[in-house]
Enzyme design. Structure first.
Site, PDB file in Angstrom:
ATOM      1  N   TYR A 150      30.777  33.414  41.917  1.00  0.00           N
ATOM      2  CA  TYR A 150      32.176  33.862  41.953  1.00  0.00           C
ATOM      3  C   TYR A 150      32.833  33.472  43.285  1.00  0.00           C
ATOM      4  O   TYR A 150      33.982  33.023  43.320  1.00  0.00           O
ATOM      5  CB  TYR A 150      32.187  35.376  41.750  1.00  0.00           C
ATOM      6  CG  TYR A 150      33.541  36.026  41.621  1.00  0.00           C
ATOM      7  CD1 TYR A 150      34.275  35.932  40.442  1.00  0.00           C
ATOM      8  CD2 TYR A 150      34.068  36.778  42.665  1.00  0.00           C
ATOM      9  CE1 TYR A 150      35.511  36.563  40.317  1.00  0.00           C
ATOM     10  CE2 TYR A 150      35.295  37.413  42.551  1.00  0.00           C
ATOM     11  CZ  TYR A 150      36.012  37.296  41.363  1.00  0.00           C
ATOM     12  OH  TYR A 150      37.225  37.927  41.247  1.00  0.00           O
ATOM     13  N   LYS A 154      36.040  31.163  43.683  1.00  0.00           N
ATOM     14  CA  LYS A 154      37.281  31.668  44.285  1.00  0.00           C
ATOM     15  C   LYS A 154      37.658  30.907  45.562  1.00  0.00           C
ATOM     16  O   LYS A 154      38.846  30.779  45.883  1.00  0.00           O
ATOM     17  CB  LYS A 154      37.161  33.173  44.554  1.00  0.00           C
ATOM     18  CG  LYS A 154      37.140  34.012  43.271  1.00  0.00           C
ATOM     19  CD  LYS A 154      38.254  33.632  42.308  1.00  0.00           C
ATOM     20  CE  LYS A 154      38.594  34.707  41.303  1.00  0.00           C
ATOM     21  NZ  LYS A 154      39.636  34.267  40.339  1.00  0.00           N
TER      22      LYS A 154
HETATM   23  P1  NAP Z   1      39.728  41.743  33.733  1.00  0.00           P
HETATM   24  O1  NAP Z   1      40.312  43.112  33.628  1.00  0.00           O
HETATM   25  O2  NAP Z   1      38.285  41.553  33.446  1.00  0.00           O
HETATM   26  O3  NAP Z   1      40.616  40.745  32.848  1.00  0.00           O
HETATM   27  C1  NAP Z   1      40.311  39.381  32.786  1.00  0.00           C
HETATM   28  C2  NAP Z   1      40.866  38.828  31.500  1.00  0.00           C
HETATM   29  O4  NAP Z   1      40.523  37.415  31.447  1.00  0.00           O
HETATM   30  C3  NAP Z   1      40.250  39.493  30.269  1.00  0.00           C
HETATM   31  O5  NAP Z   1      41.258  39.846  29.353  1.00  0.00           O
HETATM   32  C4  NAP Z   1      39.338  38.391  29.723  1.00  0.00           C
HETATM   33  O6  NAP Z   1      39.192  38.405  28.320  1.00  0.00           O
HETATM   34  C5  NAP Z   1      40.100  37.148  30.119  1.00  0.00           C
HETATM   35  N1  NAP Z   1      39.258  35.959  30.049  1.00  0.00           N
HETATM   36  C6  NAP Z   1      37.955  35.836  30.429  1.00  0.00           C
HETATM   37  N2  NAP Z   1      37.504  34.604  30.174  1.00  0.00           N
HETATM   38  C7  NAP Z   1      38.529  33.926  29.607  1.00  0.00           C
HETATM   39  C8  NAP Z   1      38.671  32.609  29.110  1.00  0.00           C
HETATM   40  N3  NAP Z   1      37.644  31.723  29.140  1.00  0.00           N
HETATM   41  N4  NAP Z   1      39.873  32.234  28.580  1.00  0.00           N
HETATM   42  C9  NAP Z   1      40.905  33.110  28.530  1.00  0.00           C
HETATM   43  N5  NAP Z   1      40.825  34.370  28.988  1.00  0.00           N
HETATM   44  C10 NAP Z   1      39.641  34.792  29.524  1.00  0.00           C
HETATM   45  O7  NAP Z   1      39.933  41.148  35.224  1.00  0.00           O
HETATM   46  P2  NAP Z   1      40.993  41.518  36.383  1.00  0.00           P
HETATM   47  O8  NAP Z   1      40.326  42.484  37.282  1.00  0.00           O
HETATM   48  O9  NAP Z   1      42.307  41.805  35.809  1.00  0.00           O
HETATM   49  O10 NAP Z   1      40.996  40.112  37.157  1.00  0.00           O
HETATM   50  C11 NAP Z   1      41.989  39.110  36.930  1.00  0.00           C
HETATM   51  C12 NAP Z   1      41.798  37.992  37.937  1.00  0.00           C
HETATM   52  O11 NAP Z   1      41.859  38.522  39.263  1.00  0.00           O
HETATM   53  C13 NAP Z   1      40.465  37.287  37.820  1.00  0.00           C
HETATM   54  O12 NAP Z   1      40.611  35.916  38.110  1.00  0.00           O
HETATM   55  C14 NAP Z   1      39.654  37.968  38.901  1.00  0.00           C
HETATM   56  O13 NAP Z   1      38.592  37.143  39.326  1.00  0.00           O
HETATM   57  C15 NAP Z   1      40.685  38.185  39.964  1.00  0.00           C
HETATM   58  N6  NAP Z   1      40.361  39.240  40.915  1.00  0.00           N
HETATM   59  C16 NAP Z   1      40.179  40.546  40.520  1.00  0.00           C
HETATM   60  C17 NAP Z   1      39.865  41.508  41.472  1.00  0.00           C
HETATM   61  C18 NAP Z   1      39.655  42.965  41.130  1.00  0.00           C
HETATM   62  O14 NAP Z   1      39.307  43.741  42.011  1.00  0.00           O
HETATM   63  N7  NAP Z   1      39.838  43.397  39.890  1.00  0.00           N
HETATM   64  C19 NAP Z   1      39.737  41.148  42.812  1.00  0.00           C
HETATM   65  C20 NAP Z   1      39.917  39.829  43.180  1.00  0.00           C
HETATM   66  C21 NAP Z   1      40.237  38.880  42.232  1.00  0.00           C
HETATM   67  P3  NAP Z   1      37.970  39.241  27.637  1.00  0.00           P
HETATM   68  O15 NAP Z   1      38.314  40.659  27.842  1.00  0.00           O
HETATM   69  O16 NAP Z   1      38.019  38.833  26.199  1.00  0.00           O
HETATM   70  O17 NAP Z   1      36.734  38.800  28.349  1.00  0.00           O
END
Ligand code: NAP
Length: 249
Positions: A150, A154
């Site tokens: 990851y 990133k």
């Molecule tokens: P999340 O709640 O897990 O949501 C991610 C979404 O992406 C889910 O709806 C998932 O679908 C979808 N997804 C996964 N693989 C995919 C694919 N191949 N094609 C299309 N859609 C796909 O994550 P989040 O926390 O909102 O994170 C969103 C972004 O922010 C990510 O890039 C994450 O790395 C980044 N981020 C998050 C955090 C944090 O603390 N939450 C911190 C830093 C960065 P499914 O549900 O069907 O798998």
């Protein structure tokens, strides 16, 4: 001005909040996620608030799925000129236990996905002479135990972003990255489950380490994306904005 925006991984979490925010900013929004059914709730909530949205099912790491998704958005909502590469997954493990499939899955969704989506959307942006690409990085880009895959993805998003900024600037297209810290979503909930800590305790522990004293909310990230996607951010390109309640994590 009303534009057409695509937000990937927008069924829930940061992507859903970003899709809703861009719709509130006046844009038509394509809510892209793996399954159209899952994206439908976000699109419906935008429409219920008087916005314009469609749900599109596509795996961003699949070139054919990306091509048809972008073509469908152009047909139904108009040429997409705002792209938010947000879809993401975790496959955390210490390096010595990390499988090749854990490595490939994470690199494929984040990096290959952002590459395929950006390549497809830039054709519309270049034609329009205007565009905004916002990529989701993370504080994990700076290194994080158990996240070799990851963190590499990133950090890769940042180099990808800066290169898009250099290549596409002359066509009126900016590219920037938002690097969230700890945000309260299903992703961090899954991490708490994996380490066997109740989510409330996990949140409280995170908040103690964060200078502003709380975990981030998806809307905190959506606000930063909204700025990069705005008309007036046209002279800001190739930047990484850490949105983490402090200088980094
Ligand atoms: P999340 O709640 O897990 O949501 C991610 C979404 O992406 C889910 O709806 C998932 O679908 C979808 N997804 C996964 N693989 C995919 C694919 N191949 N094609 C299309 N859609 C796909 O994550 P989040 O926390 O909102 O994170 C969103 C972004 O922010 C990510 O890039 C994450 O790395 C980044 N981020 C998050 C955090 C944090 O603390 N939450 C911190 C830093 C960065 P499914 O549900 O069907 O798998």
């Amino acid at each position: 001005m009303t534009r057409t925006a695509i937000v990937t991984g927008a069924a829930r979490g940061i992507g859903a909040a970003t899709a809703r925010r861009l719709a509130a900013d006046g844009h038509a929004v394509a809510v892209v996620d793996l399954l159209e059914d899952q994206a439908a709730a976000t699109a419906a909530s935008i429409e219920a608030d008087g916005g314009r949205a469609i749900a599109v099912g596509a795996d961003v790491s699949d070139a054919d799925a990306v091509a048809s998704a972008v073509a469908r958005v152009a047909d139904e909502l108009g040429a997409p000129t705002i792209l938010v590469n947000n879809a993401g997954i975790l496959r955390d493990n210490l390096l010595f236990k990390m499988s090749e499939s854990d490595w490939d899955a994470v690199l494929n969704v984040h990096l290959r996905g952002a590459f395929l989506m950006s390549r497809a959307v830039q054709a519309h942006q270049v034609e329009a002479g205007w565009g905004r690409i916002v990529n989701l990085s993370s504080t994990s880009a700076l290194g994080n135990r158990g996240q070799a895959n990851y963190a590499a993805a990133k950090a890769g998003m940042q180099g990808f972003t800066k290169t898009l900024a250099i290549e596409l600037g002359r066509y009126g297209v900016t590219a920037n990255a938002v690097a969230p810290g700890f945000i309260e979503t299903d992703m961090t909930r899954a991490t708490a489950e994996r380490v066997g800590v109740p989510f409330e305790d996990f949140l409280a522990a995170a908040a103690r380490e964060i200078p502003v004293g709380r975990a981030g909310q998806p809307e905190d990230i959506a606000a930063a994306v909204s700025f990069f996607a705005s008309e007036e951010a046209g002279f800001v390109s190739g930047q990484v904005l850490y949105v983490a309640g402090g200088p980094r994590a």
